[in-house]
Design a protein around this motif. Structure first.
Motif, PDB file in Angstrom:
ATOM      1  N   VAL A  72      -8.029  12.420  -1.306  1.00 20.89           N
ATOM      2  CA  VAL A  72      -8.957  12.343  -0.180  1.00 20.89           C
ATOM      3  C   VAL A  72      -9.972  13.483  -0.244  1.00 20.89           C
ATOM      4  CG1 VAL A  72      -9.120  12.569   2.352  1.00 20.89           C
ATOM      5  CG2 VAL A  72      -7.414  11.063   1.339  1.00 20.89           C
ATOM      6  N   THR A  73      -9.509  14.699  -0.484  1.00 24.30           N
ATOM      7  CA  THR A  73     -10.464  15.833  -0.502  1.00 24.30           C
ATOM      8  C   THR A  73     -11.442  15.704  -1.670  1.00 24.30           C
ATOM      9  OG1 THR A  73      -8.845  17.190  -1.662  1.00 24.30           O
ATOM     10  CG2 THR A  73      -8.997  17.522   0.679  1.00 24.30           C
ATOM     11  N   GLN A  74     -10.952  15.189  -2.805  1.00 25.96           N
ATOM     12  CA  GLN A  74     -11.853  15.029  -3.952  1.00 25.96           C
ATOM     13  C   GLN A  74     -12.912  13.967  -3.695  1.00 25.96           C
ATOM     14  OE1 GLN A  74     -11.976  16.807  -7.069  1.00 25.96           O
ATOM     15  NE2 GLN A  74     -10.867  18.132  -5.679  1.00 25.96           N
ATOM     16  N   SER A  75     -12.588  12.961  -2.908  1.00 29.88           N
ATOM     17  CA  SER A  75     -13.562  11.894  -2.678  1.00 29.88           C
ATOM     18  C   SER A  75     -14.445  12.179  -1.460  1.00 29.88           C
ATOM     19  CB  SER A  75     -12.853  10.544  -2.516  1.00 29.88           C
ATOM     20  OG  SER A  75     -11.927  10.639  -1.461  1.00 29.88           O
ATOM     21  N   ALA A  76     -14.134  13.234  -0.716  1.00 26.85           N
ATOM     22  CA  ALA A  76     -14.950  13.584   0.459  1.00 26.85           C
ATOM     23  C   ALA A  76     -16.216  14.324   0.023  1.00 26.85           C
ATOM     24  CB  ALA A  76     -14.132  14.464   1.393  1.00 26.85           C
ATOM     25  N   ASP A  77     -17.186  14.411   0.928  1.00 25.12           N
ATOM     26  CA  ASP A  77     -18.385  15.216   0.630  1.00 25.12           C
ATOM     27  C   ASP A  77     -18.089  16.692   0.818  1.00 25.12           C
ATOM     28  OD1 ASP A  77     -20.377  13.061   0.220  1.00 25.12           O
ATOM     29  OD2 ASP A  77     -19.758  12.539   2.251  1.00 25.12           O
ATOM     30  N   LEU A  78     -17.300  16.995   1.851  1.00 19.96           N
ATOM     31  CA  LEU A  78     -17.006  18.390   2.166  1.00 19.96           C
ATOM     32  C   LEU A  78     -15.557  18.506   2.626  1.00 19.96           C
ATOM     33  CD1 LEU A  78     -20.123  19.058   4.421  1.00 19.96           C
ATOM     34  CD2 LEU A  78     -19.679  20.243   2.273  1.00 19.96           C
ATOM     35  N   ALA A  79     -14.916  19.620   2.268  1.00 20.25           N
ATOM     36  CA  ALA A  79     -13.553  19.873   2.746  1.00 20.25           C
ATOM     37  C   ALA A  79     -13.464  21.329   3.172  1.00 20.25           C
ATOM     38  CB  ALA A  79     -12.538  19.573   1.654  1.00 20.25           C
ATOM     39  N   GLY A  80     -12.836  21.573   4.294  1.00 19.82           N
ATOM     40  CA  GLY A  80     -12.683  22.955   4.741  1.00 19.82           C
ATOM     41  C   GLY A  80     -11.837  23.034   5.997  1.00 19.82           C
ATOM     42  N   SER A  81     -11.570  24.256   6.390  1.00 17.80           N
ATOM     43  CA  SER A  81     -10.675  24.526   7.517  1.00 17.80           C
ATOM     44  C   SER A  81     -11.223  23.979   8.841  1.00 17.80           C
ATOM     45  CB  SER A  81     -10.511  26.036   7.657  1.00 17.80           C
ATOM     46  OG  SER A  81     -11.750  26.586   8.054  1.00 17.80           O
ATOM     47  N   THR A  82     -10.431  24.104   9.871  1.00 17.87           N
ATOM     48  CA  THR A  82     -10.854  23.668  11.199  1.00 17.87           C
ATOM     49  C   THR A  82     -12.143  24.387  11.615  1.00 17.87           C
ATOM     50  OG1 THR A  82      -8.546  23.314  11.738  1.00 17.87           O
ATOM     51  CG2 THR A  82     -10.059  23.468  13.592  1.00 17.87           C
ATOM     52  N   SER A  83     -12.222  25.687  11.372  1.00 16.51           N
ATOM     53  CA  SER A  83     -13.441  26.430  11.729  1.00 16.51           C
ATOM     54  C   SER A  83     -14.638  25.926  10.934  1.00 16.51           C
ATOM     55  CB  SER A  83     -13.295  27.920  11.429  1.00 16.51           C
ATOM     56  OG  SER A  83     -12.207  28.423  12.101  1.00 16.51           O
ATOM     57  N   PHE A  84     -14.389  25.620   9.657  1.00 13.17           N
ATOM     58  CA  PHE A  84     -15.463  25.100   8.807  1.00 13.17           C
ATOM     59  C   PHE A  84     -15.949  23.759   9.361  1.00 13.17           C
ATOM     60  CE2 PHE A  84     -16.701  22.381   5.213  1.00 13.17           C
ATOM     61  CZ  PHE A  84     -17.699  23.146   4.636  1.00 13.17           C
ATOM     62  N   ILE A  85     -15.024  22.895   9.728  1.00 11.00           N
ATOM     63  CA  ILE A  85     -15.385  21.576  10.259  1.00 11.00           C
ATOM     64  C   ILE A  85     -16.238  21.742  11.516  1.00 11.00           C
ATOM     65  CG2 ILE A  85     -14.406  19.514  11.390  1.00 11.00           C
ATOM     66  CD1 ILE A  85     -12.097  19.680   9.323  1.00 11.00           C
ATOM     67  N   ILE A  86     -15.797  22.626  12.400  1.00 12.50           N
ATOM     68  CA  ILE A  86     -16.526  22.848  13.655  1.00 12.50           C
ATOM     69  C   ILE A  86     -17.937  23.359  13.349  1.00 12.50           C
ATOM     70  CG2 ILE A  86     -16.603  24.324  15.726  1.00 12.50           C
ATOM     71  CD1 ILE A  86     -13.503  24.088  15.755  1.00 12.50           C
ATOM     72  N   SER A  87     -18.045  24.303  12.430  1.00  9.75           N
ATOM     73  CA  SER A  87     -19.368  24.881  12.181  1.00  9.75           C
ATOM     74  C   SER A  87     -20.272  23.909  11.427  1.00  9.75           C
ATOM     75  CB  SER A  87     -19.224  26.248  11.509  1.00  9.75           C
ATOM     76  OG  SER A  87     -19.551  26.193  10.176  1.00  9.75           O
ATOM     77  N   GLU A  88     -19.720  23.100  10.515  1.00  8.39           N
ATOM     78  CA  GLU A  88     -20.559  22.104   9.819  1.00  8.39           C
ATOM     79  C   GLU A  88     -21.129  21.089  10.810  1.00  8.39           C
ATOM     80  OE1 GLU A  88     -21.614  21.704   6.498  1.00  8.39           O
ATOM     81  OE2 GLU A  88     -20.939  23.779   6.553  1.00  8.39           O
ATOM     82  N   LEU A  89     -20.291  20.656  11.746  1.00  9.86           N
ATOM     83  CA  LEU A  89     -20.753  19.655  12.708  1.00  9.86           C
ATOM     84  C   LEU A  89     -21.778  20.268  13.669  1.00  9.86           C
ATOM     85  CD1 LEU A  89     -17.376  17.815  13.436  1.00  9.86           C
ATOM     86  CD2 LEU A  89     -19.288  17.006  12.025  1.00  9.86           C
ATOM     87  N   ALA A  90     -21.587  21.549  14.009  1.00  9.20           N
ATOM     88  CA  ALA A  90     -22.522  22.204  14.932  1.00  9.20           C
ATOM     89  C   ALA A  90     -23.908  22.334  14.303  1.00  9.20           C
ATOM     90  CB  ALA A  90     -21.989  23.583  15.324  1.00  9.20           C
ATOM     91  N   LYS A  91     -23.949  22.635  12.995  1.00 12.74           N
ATOM     92  CA  LYS A  91     -25.269  22.857  12.398  1.00 12.74           C
ATOM     93  C   LYS A  91     -25.887  21.586  11.788  1.00 12.74           C
ATOM     94  CE  LYS A  91     -23.673  24.689   7.959  1.00 12.74           C
ATOM     95  NZ  LYS A  91     -23.098  25.818   7.296  1.00 12.74           N
ATOM     96  N   ALA A  92     -25.156  20.481  11.833  1.00 10.98           N
ATOM     97  CA  ALA A  92     -25.683  19.226  11.276  1.00 10.98           C
ATOM     98  C   ALA A  92     -26.893  18.757  12.085  1.00 10.98           C
ATOM     99  CB  ALA A  92     -24.589  18.155  11.307  1.00 10.98           C
TER     100      ALA A  92
END
Ligand code: SF4
Length: 358
Positions: A253-273
């Motif tokens: 799953v992580t290899q086929s995803a565009d991005l993988a990262g921790s909960t904080s990473f997920i929150i910050s990626e979505l905030a700056k999208a």
């Protein structure tokens, strides 16, 4: 007089929340409520501090209140108890709020794995994901190892791989260990699995002798429910949608995803999208729904159609929170989490090492 949980259970949710607020106001700065990101909205709204495991560990270490009510799972409350002063009391509203992944490694199993691997001539450097018991952290600390979280795992594993002559043993989440180490250049054939249910781990002596990272056979029952067919579904039906996943998901799953990262990473990626961007997010569903509500200008959907909910986190509900707070108002401490002195001494070494390295 202690308040019986049965009387609180009869309240409606709104009544429980109202009484929780009243008890919280009465306790004032004697109380801090910590809330993990996977908690339900009504709990997160009541938390003084929210965060993932790393943020909450760091913040717990700085909190000065007498009572720390931890809205998360058991291992997190144990970490908080070890990082706070002796006079502070850490409380878990429901003692049944555990973590199935943490239960996949016992301290006896870890001790015997290290003993066996060292009998092969290896010098083992253990890393435990923070999602493990204090007793497991104690074994790790006693062997010169370190704790990690999903946020700091790349830093911690990089440090460990740089220790000459050491073989890393990563427990209990094989997926976080594999995803992190692979990204750092460790090949899959240098990462054999250690199955704690088999006395010699099951992969064979040569595999362990040639390993750079030995992965404990444990997993998160929430994140491993998301699979490659979920990614394929979005790729086929909505190719513009970006796939963002947590590293507790499988390697596939992580290899086929565009991005993988921790909960904080997920929150910050979505905030700056950018507004209008579309996301399929592979992590705990409470967090995904909260992110969708927080960013109505973006299209944020759970990766999987199955509701991937952490049922043990969900045990912390308004009734249990009300119950522990009203008891504190009465001067009664219920569900205190206390880590014994010897465990605390070694486990804290592993936790402190993490905080220094991250
Ligand atoms: S989401 Fe997974 S790892 Fe996290 S507490 Fe729940 S079961 Fe444990």
């Amino acid at each position: 007089m202690p308040i019986d949980f049965a009387t609180i259970r009869e309240l409606t949710q709104d009544q429980a929340l109202e009484r929780t607020q009243a008890a919280r106001a009465e306790l004032g700065d004697r109380l801090t409520i910590l809330g993990h990101h996977y908690q339900a909205d009504e709990i997160v709204k009541l938390a003084d501090i929210t965060g993932d495991s790393l943020e909450l560990s760091r913040r717990a270490a700085k909190v000065s209140s007498e009572y720390i009510v931890f809205c998360g799972v058991h291992f997190m409350a144990e970490s908080a108890d070890m990082l706070t002063a002796f006079h502070q009391k850490v409380i878990l509203p429901d003692l049944a709020a555990g973590c199935s992944m943490a239960d996949m490694a016992t301290h006896e199993e870890l001790e015997s794995a290290i003993e066996y691997l060292e009998s092969l001539g290896l010098s083992i450097l253990p890393i435990t994901y923070v999602n493990s018991s204090a007793a497991v952290k104690k074994v790790v600390g006693a062997h010169g190892g370190v704790v990690c979280t999903s946020t700091n795992a790349p830093k911690i594993v990089t440090w460990a791989l740089g220790q000459t002559g050491k073989t890393v043993l990563f427990a209990p989440d094989q997926h976080l260990g594999r995803n992190t180490s692979f990204k750092l250049g460790v090949s899959l054939d240098q990462m054999p699995l250690w199955d704690p249910k088999i006395h010699d781990g099951g992969a064979g002596e040569d595999a362990y002798r040639n390993a750079r990272v030995i992965l404990w056979k444990g997993h998160c029952s929430v994140h491993t429910r998301m699979n490659k067919s979920d990614v394929d579904h979005w790729r086929a039906t909505d190719p513009e949608r970006k796939i963002l996943v947590h590293p507790e998901c499988t390697f596939e799953v992580t290899q086929s995803a565009d991005l993988a990262g921790s909960t904080s990473f997920i929150i910050s990626e979505l905030a700056k999208a950018p507004a209008g961007s579309k996301w399929a997010v592979g992590t705990e569903v409470n967090l995904v729904k909260r992110m969708a509500a927080l960013h109505p200008d973006k299209d944020i959907q759970p990766l999987s159609k199955i509701q991937c909910l952490c049922s043990t986190m969900f045990r912390i509900d308004p009734w249990h929170l009300c119950w522990v707070l009203e008891n504190l108002v009465e001067g009664v401490v219920v569900n205190q989490i206390v880590v014994d002195e010897e465990t605390r001494q070694f486990a804290t070494q592993a936790l402190d090492r993490m905080l220094e390295l991250s």
